[in-house]
Design a protein around this motif. Sequence first.
Motif, short mmCIF file in Angstrom:
data_model
loop_
_atom_site.label_atom_id
_atom_site.label_comp_id
_atom_site.label_asym_id
_atom_site.label_seq_id
_atom_site.Cartn_x
_atom_site.Cartn_y
_atom_site.Cartn_z
N SER A 40 0.83 -1.21 0.00
CA SER A 40 0.00 0.00 0.00
C SER A 40 0.86 1.26 0.00
N VAL A 41 0.42 2.26 -0.76
CA VAL A 41 1.00 3.61 -0.71
C VAL A 41 -0.12 4.62 -0.46
N ALA A 42 -1.19 4.16 0.21
CA ALA A 42 -2.33 5.03 0.47
C ALA A 42 -1.92 6.16 1.42
N PRO A 43 -2.27 7.40 1.10
CA PRO A 43 -1.94 8.50 2.01
C PRO A 43 -2.85 8.48 3.23
N GLU A 44 -2.34 8.99 4.34
CA GLU A 44 -3.11 9.13 5.56
C GLU A 44 -3.37 10.60 5.83
N ALA A 45 -4.61 10.94 6.10
CA ALA A 45 -4.97 12.34 6.32
C ALA A 45 -4.53 12.79 7.71
N ALA A 46 -3.71 13.84 7.76
CA ALA A 46 -3.30 14.42 9.05
C ALA A 46 -4.45 15.20 9.67
N ILE A 47 -5.26 15.83 8.81
CA ILE A 47 -6.43 16.58 9.26
C ILE A 47 -7.60 16.15 8.40
N GLU A 48 -8.59 15.53 9.01
CA GLU A 48 -9.73 15.03 8.24
C GLU A 48 -10.63 16.15 7.75
N LYS A 49 -10.99 17.06 8.65
CA LYS A 49 -11.91 18.14 8.30
C LYS A 49 -11.25 19.45 8.68
N ASN A 50 -11.19 20.39 7.72
CA ASN A 50 -10.41 21.60 7.96
C ASN A 50 -11.01 22.76 7.19
N LEU A 51 -11.11 23.93 7.83
CA LEU A 51 -11.50 25.16 7.16
C LEU A 51 -10.44 26.24 7.32
N GLN A 52 -9.31 25.89 7.86
CA GLN A 52 -8.25 26.86 8.12
C GLN A 52 -7.29 26.92 6.93
N HIS A 53 -6.89 28.13 6.56
CA HIS A 53 -5.89 28.28 5.52
C HIS A 53 -4.57 27.67 5.99
N ARG A 54 -3.85 27.09 5.05
CA ARG A 54 -2.59 26.45 5.38
C ARG A 54 -1.51 26.91 4.41
N SER A 55 -0.30 27.03 4.92
CA SER A 55 0.86 27.33 4.09
C SER A 55 1.86 26.20 4.23
N PHE A 56 2.15 25.53 3.14
CA PHE A 56 3.09 24.41 3.15
C PHE A 56 4.41 24.84 2.52
N GLN A 57 5.50 24.52 3.17
CA GLN A 57 6.83 24.83 2.66
C GLN A 57 7.30 23.65 1.80
N GLY A 58 7.02 23.73 0.51
CA GLY A 58 7.26 22.59 -0.37
C GLY A 58 8.72 22.19 -0.46
N PHE A 59 9.64 23.17 -0.34
CA PHE A 59 11.05 22.83 -0.44
C PHE A 59 11.57 22.18 0.84
N SER A 60 10.70 22.05 1.85
CA SER A 60 11.08 21.29 3.05
C SER A 60 10.98 19.79 2.82
N VAL A 61 10.35 19.40 1.71
CA VAL A 61 10.34 17.98 1.35
C VAL A 61 11.75 17.59 0.97
N LYS A 62 12.35 16.72 1.76
CA LYS A 62 13.76 16.39 1.59
C LYS A 62 13.98 15.55 0.32
N PRO A 63 15.04 15.84 -0.41
CA PRO A 63 15.36 15.03 -1.58
C PRO A 63 15.63 13.59 -1.20
N GLU A 64 15.25 12.69 -2.09
CA GLU A 64 15.54 11.27 -1.92
C GLU A 64 16.09 10.72 -3.23
N GLU A 65 16.87 9.67 -3.11
CA GLU A 65 17.48 9.09 -4.30
C GLU A 65 16.42 8.56 -5.27
N ASP A 66 15.49 7.77 -4.76
CA ASP A 66 14.54 7.04 -5.61
C ASP A 66 13.34 7.89 -5.96
N TYR A 67 12.92 7.81 -7.23
CA TYR A 67 11.78 8.61 -7.70
C TYR A 67 10.49 8.25 -6.99
N LEU A 68 10.13 6.98 -6.93
CA LEU A 68 8.86 6.59 -6.32
C LEU A 68 8.84 6.91 -4.83
N LYS A 69 9.95 6.67 -4.13
CA LYS A 69 10.00 6.96 -2.71
C LYS A 69 9.98 8.46 -2.43
#
Length: 287
Positions: free
Chosen positions: A31-60
């Motif tokens: 399984s690679v099913a995502p898990e919801a951190a917040i099920e129900k939300n009405l709050q604006h969110r700001s995600f820092q996309g470049f905080s996603v750390k690089p990994e060697e493998d494409y799928l991972k």
Amino acid sequence: LVLTEGFSDDYSLVYHHNPPTLIKSIDEPYSVAPEAAIEKNLQHRSFQGFSVKPEEDYLKSRKTIMFNDDISIILAAPQTSMNDYFFKNSGGDEMIFVHEGEGVLKTMYGLLKFSPGDHIIVPRGVIYQLYFNTKANRLLIMESYSHIRFPKKYLSKQGQLMEHSPFYERDIKVPRELETHDEMGDFLIYVKRDHMIFPYHYANHPFDLIGWDGYHFPYALSIHDFEPITGRIHQPPPVHQTFEGRNYVTCAFVPRMYDYHPDGIPAPYNHSNVDSDEVLYYVDGEF
């Protein structure tokens, strides 16, 4: 014959060296099913996309940030090419937006070069490999559970992009150089379906075409070829649309001449879009 939606949609005829049904074995799916951190939300969110750390493998490296029943929004920062396996999304079309990096998308249809700003559209069922010429790569991936289409408002009844469209057929990049691999052996292909990965072992190289024709194939459209629609007064967001699917659209907010009526309001009133969620992905410059 490669097609989707039964026999009621676009298709391609592809000419293989070997039968594409030669499966040696299938490993245990996982399984690679995502898990919801917040099920129900009405709050604006700001995600820092470049905080996603690089990994060697494409799928991972693929990290699902947001998802619903229609689409998954994924960020990825792979560092190496897919040298020892292939990937096929059997349950969704993919739009791979290249934020950073360059290289080649390899499929049975041939080679499709990509560079920063490209939207790579990979229809479901297309087996592919990503080869990078760079170490630092950043990708925004939209996994769509409906087909990714050009907006209907840009198309004639026969499907041609009309003159008011912000891009044109000549802007579309298609696979050009066909690499034919007539090889037998053990070729690992990860097939994704219903948030599961099924490791298939093919007995022959999947890129064994000697030719093809049709309308089911991967292609790319560069954000740098998107010509913005402007007006004397403010133009609403639908003028920036690039693609659409079931219950969603994508838009490209690119540099453009701003509202130029002498009494125009440069930054008009706020709006409350109660029927949809809005996600802004920042690429370059100041918005």
